[in-house]
Design an enzyme around this catalytic site. Sequence first.
Site, PDB file in Angstrom:
ATOM      1  N   CYS A  81      70.860 -84.500 -51.072  1.00  0.00           N
ATOM      2  CA  CYS A  81      71.677 -83.473 -51.716  1.00  0.00           C
ATOM      3  C   CYS A  81      72.689 -84.113 -52.671  1.00  0.00           C
ATOM      4  O   CYS A  81      72.296 -84.679 -53.669  1.00  0.00           O
ATOM      5  CB  CYS A  81      72.355 -82.588 -50.669  1.00  0.00           C
ATOM      6  SG  CYS A  81      72.943 -81.008 -51.331  1.00  0.00           S
ATOM      7  N   HIS A 202      67.684 -81.008 -46.968  1.00  0.00           N
ATOM      8  CA  HIS A 202      68.397 -81.640 -45.857  1.00  0.00           C
ATOM      9  C   HIS A 202      67.515 -81.761 -44.612  1.00  0.00           C
ATOM     10  O   HIS A 202      67.546 -80.883 -43.743  1.00  0.00           O
ATOM     11  CB  HIS A 202      69.624 -80.811 -45.483  1.00  0.00           C
ATOM     12  CG  HIS A 202      70.726 -80.820 -46.473  1.00  0.00           C
ATOM     13  ND1 HIS A 202      71.793 -81.710 -46.409  1.00  0.00           N
ATOM     14  CD2 HIS A 202      70.958 -80.041 -47.551  1.00  0.00           C
ATOM     15  CE1 HIS A 202      72.625 -81.465 -47.407  1.00  0.00           C
ATOM     16  NE2 HIS A 202      72.139 -80.463 -48.119  1.00  0.00           N
ATOM     17  N   GLU A 204      68.029 -83.690 -42.156  1.00  0.00           N
ATOM     18  CA  GLU A 204      68.916 -83.909 -41.001  1.00  0.00           C
ATOM     19  C   GLU A 204      69.412 -82.603 -40.391  1.00  0.00           C
ATOM     20  O   GLU A 204      69.944 -82.607 -39.274  1.00  0.00           O
ATOM     21  CB  GLU A 204      70.103 -84.797 -41.407  1.00  0.00           C
ATOM     22  CG  GLU A 204      71.223 -84.117 -42.180  1.00  0.00           C
ATOM     23  CD  GLU A 204      70.938 -83.892 -43.646  1.00  0.00           C
ATOM     24  OE1 GLU A 204      71.845 -83.413 -44.363  1.00  0.00           O
ATOM     25  OE2 GLU A 204      69.811 -84.186 -44.093  1.00  0.00           O
TER      26      GLU A 204
END
Length: 333
Positions: A81, A202, A204
């Site tokens: 990002c 993302h 994660e």
Amino acid sequence: EMAYAFTEAGFEAFDVHMTDLQTGRVKLEDFQGVVACGGFSYGDTLGAGIGWARSITFNPVLAAQFQGFFGRTDTFGLGVCNGCQMFAELADIIPGAQDWPRFTTNQSERFEARLSMVEVLESPSLFLQGMAGSRLPIAVAHGEGYANFKYRGNAAQAIAAMRFVDNHGAATEQYPFNPNGSAGGLTAVTTADGRFTAMMPHPERVFRNVQMSWTSGDIGALSPWMRIWRNARKWVGRSFSDRPGCAGPVHCEKAGSLWPGLFAFRALQPCIAVIPCAVLHPQAHATGAAQARDAEQGPPRSEGVVPLQGEGAEGDSGGASQPFRWYTSKRPL
């Protein structure tokens, strides 16, 4: 989230603030890996990742540190990002990244946040090994994710690692399947040697099944995205095994202070791996024998991890794998 995912994969994560690097409290020469995280860097406005990159390129000491770090052959890095935007702006000093685009305002001209479907492409990225062909939902949350080759890079030469797809699995520029409108659905790029990867989504934020909108598996288990961090740990294990003097226990000390954007490790022995802007090194109690095992087989799989088994490329455990399809419906979402 990023630190947790790396820790779950067998790393120990520490946060590093940019001021730690600016003041000399932490130096990149002590590290082996770096992860630049997302999360509203510079308020996520006016080219957030660009501002972050300029804090490096406009500082001769930091510029030299980062260039030296990227230039080493034993280092790796991930930008997510804002971190993707930042890595793209540092492409001139990242070997093999000269064709990466600049990431600019979404074609919708709005901040877009949702789960979107992506396909992992065949690429040299060390993070995505054994995942090519997988189609998985992933969290997106950005206002500036459009891969723009007007300002920099070469669309014909950039190595794509991931792209947005529609509910039929086809690459798409159609909104809302593609939240930023990038040509061909492009949303991640990597280098020819696979050591450095930049992606707008993302992973994660979806490394557990419970974070998905739907799952057919154990809701408490880790999702297929966890393979990204296990691949990194496997790569680091191989790197350790190639270094002299890595036969005994590994020790480390905390370096830096808390900040959402950066992580790092300070190594007390030359065989430790590290990652500022998300820096990690394998568990401090790992022995040389365990490191040798990991170099061949990857780290032990935690209970609940979703294995990708069947025909295909080598997986995170050294076995065979197949692409993972999260959805099979051909109906419009």
